[in-house]
Design a protein around this motif. Structure first.
Motif, PDB file in Angstrom:
ATOM      1  N   ALA A  36       0.829  -1.183   0.203  1.00 16.50           N
ATOM      2  CA  ALA A  36       0.157   0.051   0.153  1.00 16.50           C
ATOM      3  C   ALA A  36       0.838   1.192  -0.241  1.00 16.50           C
ATOM      4  O   ALA A  36       0.732   1.382  -0.690  1.00 16.50           O
ATOM      5  CB  ALA A  36      -0.970   0.036   1.157  1.00 16.50           C
ATOM      6  N   PRO A  37       2.215   1.007   0.511  1.00 19.44           N
ATOM      7  CA  PRO A  37       2.825   2.564   1.121  1.00 19.44           C
ATOM      8  C   PRO A  37       3.936   3.027  -0.861  1.00 19.44           C
ATOM      9  O   PRO A  37       3.326   3.559  -0.839  1.00 19.44           O
ATOM     10  CB  PRO A  37       3.573   2.682   2.078  1.00 19.44           C
ATOM     11  N   VAL A  38       3.862   1.675  -1.096  1.00 19.51           N
ATOM     12  CA  VAL A  38       4.613   1.685  -2.085  1.00 19.51           C
ATOM     13  C   VAL A  38       3.982   1.945  -3.093  1.00 19.51           C
ATOM     14  O   VAL A  38       4.059   2.729  -4.113  1.00 19.51           O
ATOM     15  CB  VAL A  38       5.228   0.248  -2.249  1.00 19.51           C
ATOM     16  N   LEU A  39       2.347   1.515  -3.807  1.00 16.33           N
ATOM     17  CA  LEU A  39       1.584   1.855  -4.487  1.00 16.33           C
ATOM     18  C   LEU A  39       0.780   3.208  -4.712  1.00 16.33           C
ATOM     19  O   LEU A  39       1.252   4.239  -5.265  1.00 16.33           O
ATOM     20  CB  LEU A  39       0.360   1.132  -4.723  1.00 16.33           C
ATOM     21  N   GLY A  40       0.358   4.037  -3.130  1.00 21.79           N
ATOM     22  CA  GLY A  40       0.061   5.009  -2.855  1.00 21.79           C
ATOM     23  C   GLY A  40       1.189   6.553  -3.398  1.00 21.79           C
ATOM     24  O   GLY A  40       1.081   7.065  -3.872  1.00 21.79           O
ATOM     25  N   TRP A  41       2.312   6.356  -2.885  1.00 23.18           N
ATOM     26  CA  TRP A  41       3.651   7.070  -3.310  1.00 23.18           C
ATOM     27  C   TRP A  41       3.743   7.378  -5.037  1.00 23.18           C
ATOM     28  O   TRP A  41       4.365   8.206  -5.580  1.00 23.18           O
ATOM     29  CB  TRP A  41       4.597   7.091  -2.706  1.00 23.18           C
ATOM     30  N   LYS A 100      13.038   8.003  11.156  1.00 28.00           N
ATOM     31  CA  LYS A 100      12.449   6.779  11.713  1.00 28.00           C
ATOM     32  C   LYS A 100      10.784   7.564  11.385  1.00 28.00           C
ATOM     33  O   LYS A 100       9.939   7.027  11.183  1.00 28.00           O
ATOM     34  CB  LYS A 100      12.971   6.648  12.866  1.00 28.00           C
ATOM     35  N   SER A 101      10.615   8.417  12.529  1.00 33.33           N
ATOM     36  CA  SER A 101       9.129   8.880  13.004  1.00 33.33           C
ATOM     37  C   SER A 101       8.314   9.390  11.348  1.00 33.33           C
ATOM     38  O   SER A 101       7.158   9.057  11.152  1.00 33.33           O
ATOM     39  CB  SER A 101       8.886   9.767  13.961  1.00 33.33           C
ATOM     40  N   THR A 102       9.606  10.103  11.004  1.00 38.03           N
ATOM     41  CA  THR A 102       8.760  10.775   9.972  1.00 38.03           C
ATOM     42  C   THR A 102       8.529   9.633   8.569  1.00 38.03           C
ATOM     43  O   THR A 102       8.009   9.774   7.895  1.00 38.03           O
ATOM     44  CB  THR A 102      10.133  11.271   9.305  1.00 38.03           C
ATOM     45  N   ILE A 103       9.252   8.370   8.402  1.00 36.22           N
ATOM     46  CA  ILE A 103       9.162   7.645   7.490  1.00 36.22           C
ATOM     47  C   ILE A 103       7.809   6.291   7.787  1.00 36.22           C
ATOM     48  O   ILE A 103       6.968   6.255   7.386  1.00 36.22           O
ATOM     49  CB  ILE A 103      10.253   6.228   7.788  1.00 36.22           C
ATOM     50  N   GLY A 104       7.587   6.467   9.343  1.00 35.00           N
ATOM     51  CA  GLY A 104       6.454   6.305   9.678  1.00 35.00           C
ATOM     52  C   GLY A 104       5.023   6.582   8.882  1.00 35.00           C
ATOM     53  O   GLY A 104       3.910   6.246   9.295  1.00 35.00           O
ATOM     54  N   TRP A 105       5.880   7.945   9.007  1.00 34.58           N
ATOM     55  CA  TRP A 105       4.130   8.996   9.304  1.00 34.58           C
ATOM     56  C   TRP A 105       4.007   9.184   7.511  1.00 34.58           C
ATOM     57  O   TRP A 105       3.110   8.583   7.361  1.00 34.58           O
ATOM     58  CB  TRP A 105       5.015  10.662   9.175  1.00 34.58           C
ATOM     59  N   ALA A 106       5.224   8.648   6.835  1.00 34.27           N
ATOM     60  CA  ALA A 106       5.103   8.012   5.141  1.00 34.27           C
ATOM     61  C   ALA A 106       4.255   6.987   5.209  1.00 34.27           C
ATOM     62  O   ALA A 106       3.440   6.661   4.210  1.00 34.27           O
ATOM     63  CB  ALA A 106       6.016   8.210   4.334  1.00 34.27           C
ATOM     64  N   LYS A 107       3.943   5.848   6.031  1.00 32.06           N
ATOM     65  CA  LYS A 107       3.723   4.453   6.266  1.00 32.06           C
ATOM     66  C   LYS A 107       2.092   4.789   7.093  1.00 32.06           C
ATOM     67  O   LYS A 107       1.128   3.769   6.630  1.00 32.06           O
ATOM     68  CB  LYS A 107       4.466   3.537   6.403  1.00 32.06           C
ATOM     69  N   GLY A 108       1.974   5.728   7.485  1.00 29.25           N
ATOM     70  CA  GLY A 108       0.709   6.084   7.929  1.00 29.25           C
ATOM     71  C   GLY A 108      -0.196   6.895   7.595  1.00 29.25           C
ATOM     72  O   GLY A 108      -1.080   7.097   6.978  1.00 29.25           O
ATOM     73  N   TRP A 109      -0.393   8.205   8.784  1.00 30.90           N
ATOM     74  CA  TRP A 109      -1.230   9.017   8.121  1.00 30.90           C
ATOM     75  C   TRP A 109      -1.058   9.700   6.868  1.00 30.90           C
ATOM     76  O   TRP A 109      -2.375  10.176   6.496  1.00 30.90           O
ATOM     77  CB  TRP A 109      -1.182  10.391   9.374  1.00 30.90           C
ATOM     78  N   ALA A 110      -0.123   9.936   6.496  1.00 30.71           N
ATOM     79  CA  ALA A 110       0.228  10.180   4.959  1.00 30.71           C
ATOM     80  C   ALA A 110      -0.649   9.795   3.964  1.00 30.71           C
ATOM     81  O   ALA A 110      -1.073  10.385   2.232  1.00 30.71           O
ATOM     82  CB  ALA A 110       1.550  10.544   3.971  1.00 30.71           C
ATOM     83  N   LEU A 111      -0.434   8.356   4.305  1.00 32.56           N
ATOM     84  CA  LEU A 111      -1.391   7.349   3.275  1.00 32.56           C
ATOM     85  C   LEU A 111      -2.935   7.996   2.910  1.00 32.56           C
ATOM     86  O   LEU A 111      -3.756   7.820   1.857  1.00 32.56           O
ATOM     87  CB  LEU A 111      -1.377   5.895   4.111  1.00 32.56           C
ATOM     88  N   LEU A 112      -3.469   7.714   4.149  1.00 31.65           N
ATOM     89  CA  LEU A 112      -4.916   8.941   3.979  1.00 31.65           C
ATOM     90  C   LEU A 112      -5.231   9.901   3.270  1.00 31.65           C
ATOM     91  O   LEU A 112      -6.124   9.703   2.277  1.00 31.65           O
ATOM     92  CB  LEU A 112      -5.162   9.490   5.556  1.00 31.65           C
ATOM     93  N   ALA A 113      -4.769  11.157   3.171  1.00 35.95           N
ATOM     94  CA  ALA A 113      -4.606  11.994   2.247  1.00 35.95           C
ATOM     95  C   ALA A 113      -4.288  11.588   0.554  1.00 35.95           C
ATOM     96  O   ALA A 113      -4.722  11.542  -0.362  1.00 35.95           O
ATOM     97  CB  ALA A 113      -4.169  13.392   2.406  1.00 35.95           C
ATOM     98  N   ILE A 114      -2.654  10.360  -0.108  1.00 26.67           N
ATOM     99  CA  ILE A 114      -2.384  10.037  -0.730  1.00 26.67           C
ATOM    100  C   ILE A 114      -3.615   9.545  -1.346  1.00 26.67           C
ATOM    101  O   ILE A 114      -3.650  10.093  -2.606  1.00 26.67           O
ATOM    102  CB  ILE A 114      -1.583   9.578  -0.068  1.00 26.67           C
TER     103      ILE A 114
END
Length: 435
Positions: A36-41, A100-114
């Motif tokens: 999901a993160p790979v697809l989304g980004w 590390k937390s920013t990577i977690g954000w990119a795989k978590g909260w960011a996906l909601l908007a993406i």
């Protein structure tokens, strides 16, 4: 009747289609958390590339300018990252922890908007999402005998942990291949399917039911309904069962607010309910007590986690939060503070800023979908998805599970895309009429 009349019509739909229908093979590889993160980004990059291109060179099927509410989601999730950075700075957590937390954000909260942005701008049909999730339900029904047999044989529940866990994630359960689990309260089998824990399967089952009810092919519709109901029963999620019984009927009524018959029926119904109000209140109170008693240990831990999160947020970091999740004491069985609840988790980790960054776009989206649902089937499905997210936000951390429920986010985005197109057509007609 054709059982496979829907197929991907472009490269974007192919990626969406195969990312969904190959869920169980990805689960066997331990790759569901990664896909999901790979697809989304990647899809976000495709949209951004077209935004950068001159207008004549852009793909015609792309809605380059997203709906204002989609922009609100993007801004809100960026605010989440700002809160994360400020929390790290306030508590001197260091640059490695911030990265590390920013990577977690990119795989978590960011996906909601993406994924909302992807649904709102890229050429993806809602029907494709419905059918793909019904295919997942079919695969689930085919695998259920194996899951049940394994639970009553010497076969271990967890077969292996994928080596892909070296990529990093919230925990090893996100990379486990598990045939069944054990309910710690009843000591009986409990199934989580391809999710990290059983209640997450209840969350997905509710989305799949929403999609199945929108499926036009009767055979696939029933496969989706039966598969989603089987999932919520086998995962034994209390919230999943309540949501399944509540959301669809609620959407049916609130999406028909323009109907005089509904108001007339509602008036008669309210009058009838007033007569037995005392008995209904007593029934509701006893039902809530039984709901909590069904897993008293779990309810106790959740309550203690909430108290700790609120107290430490208020006393230590009210604006920006603590920046990171912290392990709780023995009282809560060492579970992370703020877990099992999106709102308490946000207050603890990202403070009042993060709390509002989720609350505002959620409420605006709910209100807009409520208005659109009066005239659009896709918006009704999107409204149901938003209600499910709101209900589960009080029992799960949504950002951790965004990699699973991303199809619902795409559908919400599609509802906004349809609204943008409809408004554009109305403007064109109005302009033609004036000329």
């Amino acid at each position: 009747m054709e059982t496979q009349a829907i197929a991907p019509e472009n490269i974007i739909e192919k990626w969406i289609w195969y990312a969904l229908i190959l869920t169980y093979p990805f689960y066997a590889l331990g790759a569901v958390y990664i896909i999901a993160p790979v697809l989304g980004w990647i899809l976000l990059g495709y949209w951004a590339y077209n935004l950068w291109l001159p207008a004549p060179m852009r793909a015609r099927s792309i809605q380059v300018e997203p709906h204002p509410v989609v922009i609100l989601w993007v801004v809100a999730m960026l605010v989440m990252e700002v809160a994360l950075i400020m929390g790290h700075l306030d508590f001197y957590l260091g640059l490695p922890a911030m990265i590390k937390s920013t990577i977690g954000w990119a795989k978590g909260w960011a996906l909601l908007a993406i994924f909302i942005l992807i649904g709102a701008t890229l050429p993806i049909r809602a029907e494709l999402v419905y059918r793909a999730c019904c295919v997942i339900c079919l695969h689930t029904l085919l695998l259920i005998p194996l899951f049940v047999i394994a639970a009553y044989t010497p076969i271990p529940g967890t077969i292996y942990i994928s080596p892909l866990k070296v990529i990093g994630g919230p925990g090893p359960e996100f990379f486990e291949f598990q045939l069944y689990g054990i309910n710690p309260e009843s000591l009986g089998p409990r199934w989580r399917f391809f999710t990290p824990w059983a209640p997450a399967a209840g969350l997905l089952a509710n989305f799949y039911l929403v999609f199945a009810l929108q499926e036009k092919n009767i055979r696939w519709r029933w496969i989706g309904i039966i598969g989603s109901v089987a999932m919520v029963l086998m995962c034994q999620s209390r919230a999943g069962l309540v949501a399944m019984l509540f959301v669809s009927p609620a959407v049916f009524f609130i999406s028909r607010l323009n109907s005089p018959a509904l108001w007339l029926t509602g008036g008669v119904g309210i009058s009838a309910v007033a007569v037995v109000a005392t008995q209904l209140m007593a029934f509701a109170e006893s039902s809530i007590a039984e709901f909590k008693a069904a897993r008293a240990g779990s309810s106790r831990v959740r309550s203690a986690l909430a108290r700790i999160a609120i107290q430490r947020w208020r006393d230590e970091a009210p604006v920006w939060g603590h920046g990171v999740v912290e392990r709780g004491p023995h009282l809560v069985e060492y579970m992370p503070i703020g877990s099992h609840h999106s709102w308490y988790g946000l207050l603890f980790v990202k403070g009042a800023v993060g709390f509002l960054a989720l609350l505002i776009p959620m409420l605006v989206t709910l209100l807009l979908l409520l208005m659109q649902a009066q005239r659009c089937c896709v918006s009704r499905a999107g409204l149901a998805c938003m209600l499910i997210l709101i209900m589960f936000s009080f029992g799960e951390n949504l950002e951790i599970l965004a990699y699973l429920f991303w199809p619902a986010l795409v559908l919400i985005g599609i509802a906004f895309r349809n609204d943008t197109i409809a408004q554009s057509i109305l403007r064109q007609r109005s302009s033609a009429t004036h000329h």
